[in-house]
Enzyme design. Structure first.
Site, mmCIF file in Angstrom:
data_model
loop_
_atom_site.group_PDB
_atom_site.id
_atom_site.type_symbol
_atom_site.label_atom_id
_atom_site.label_comp_id
_atom_site.label_asym_id
_atom_site.label_seq_id
_atom_site.Cartn_x
_atom_site.Cartn_y
_atom_site.Cartn_z
ATOM 1 N N LYS A 55 0.859 -1.182 0.000
ATOM 2 C CA LYS A 55 0.000 0.000 0.000
ATOM 3 C C LYS A 55 0.901 1.240 0.000
ATOM 4 O O LYS A 55 1.921 1.277 0.695
ATOM 5 C CB LYS A 55 -0.883 -0.023 1.252
ATOM 6 C CG LYS A 55 -1.914 1.090 1.346
ATOM 7 C CD LYS A 55 -2.776 0.873 2.579
ATOM 8 C CE LYS A 55 -3.857 1.925 2.707
ATOM 9 N NZ LYS A 55 -4.732 1.660 3.885
ATOM 10 N N SER A 130 -9.497 1.505 2.976
ATOM 11 C CA SER A 130 -8.657 2.288 2.082
ATOM 12 C C SER A 130 -7.591 1.478 1.339
ATOM 13 O O SER A 130 -6.919 1.993 0.450
ATOM 14 C CB SER A 130 -7.949 3.382 2.885
ATOM 15 O OG SER A 130 -7.113 2.827 3.897
ATOM 16 N N SER A 154 -9.809 -0.729 7.008
ATOM 17 C CA SER A 154 -9.158 -0.510 5.710
ATOM 18 C C SER A 154 -8.507 -1.735 5.087
ATOM 19 O O SER A 154 -8.206 -1.727 3.896
ATOM 20 C CB SER A 154 -8.112 0.602 5.835
ATOM 21 O OG SER A 154 -8.759 1.844 5.992
#
Length: 225
Positions: A55, A130, A154
């Protein structure tokens, strides 16, 4: 594996927009090193030659860390996040940095700066966030493992929406040093993969005490496998 994944990225990323940065040259370099170690019969790391992606909150030296926003400009990390140090030591091959909801503050992965990451099963639907880029990339075989973050869902939300496995570990189980924070006291760094076994393998590679991280838990790491 390190050839197959970049091919999948080239085929699929324009459709779902999972990657913000692809580190092809670094991946080739690391894969060649893994191959050389294998030929020398050097003891294998837990993840030797396995392609992973991060990420884009997680620092990798010499690679931009956008956090999904243009407000950081062309910010390039000067040193690796502690978990990437552990992943490199385990022999993982880095494919690149993955799309996310801007600064990880949201659950849709609709991103006005780098474009939305869409659901690979239905492009009219959201990937979730996310850590949406992590889940979407895994679902279509762009990577074999991914590292996301979870503050309020997330990792778990996009894993559920894209049909992959994600783990929000116990707080402090993995170091957050070198990971752009959303909330110091709520952030967790965790593994994502296509199977429970692969997720456990990644967890084993990144878990452990980091004395330089004030939020890390000083407890032995059990063998989850």
């Amino acid at each position: 594996l390190s050839n197959a994944c970049p091919e999948r990225i080239e085929q699929e990323n324009s459709k779902i927009n999972a990657f913000i940065t692809v580190t092809s040259m670094l991946a080739i370099q690391q894969a060649r090193q893994a191959e050389a170690d294998l030929k020398r019969r050097k003891p294998a790391g837990l993840l030797r030659g396995i392609p992973i992606a991060l990420k884009d909150l997680i620092h990798v030296a010499g690679v931009p860390t956008t956090a999904g926003t243009r407000f950081f400009g062309d910010s390039v990390a000067e040193e690796d996040a502690h978990i990437f140090v552990k992943l490199r030591a385990a022999g993982a091959v880095l494919l690149g940095k993955l799309n996310l909801h801007e600064i990880a503050l949201g659950v849709t992965n609709e991103n006005p700066h780098f474009g939305d990451c869409t659901n690979p099963h239905n492009p009219d639907h959201i990937a979730g966030g996310s850590s949406g880029g992590c889940a979407a990339a895994l679902a279509v075989g762009m990577t074999f493992g991914a590292i996301g973050t979870d503050t309020g869902g997330s990792i778990r939300i996009p894993s559920g929406l894209c049909g992959v496995v994600g783990l929000k570990p116990t707080y402090g189980r993995g170091s957050t040093r070198g990971v752009i924070p959303l909330s110091w006291h709520l952030d967790h760094v965790g593994p994502m993969a296509r199977t429970v076994h692969d997720t456990a393998l990644l967890f084993k590679a990144i878990a452990g005490y980091d004395p330089a991280d004030p939020y890390a838990a000083q407890f032995p790491v059990e063998d989850v496998l």
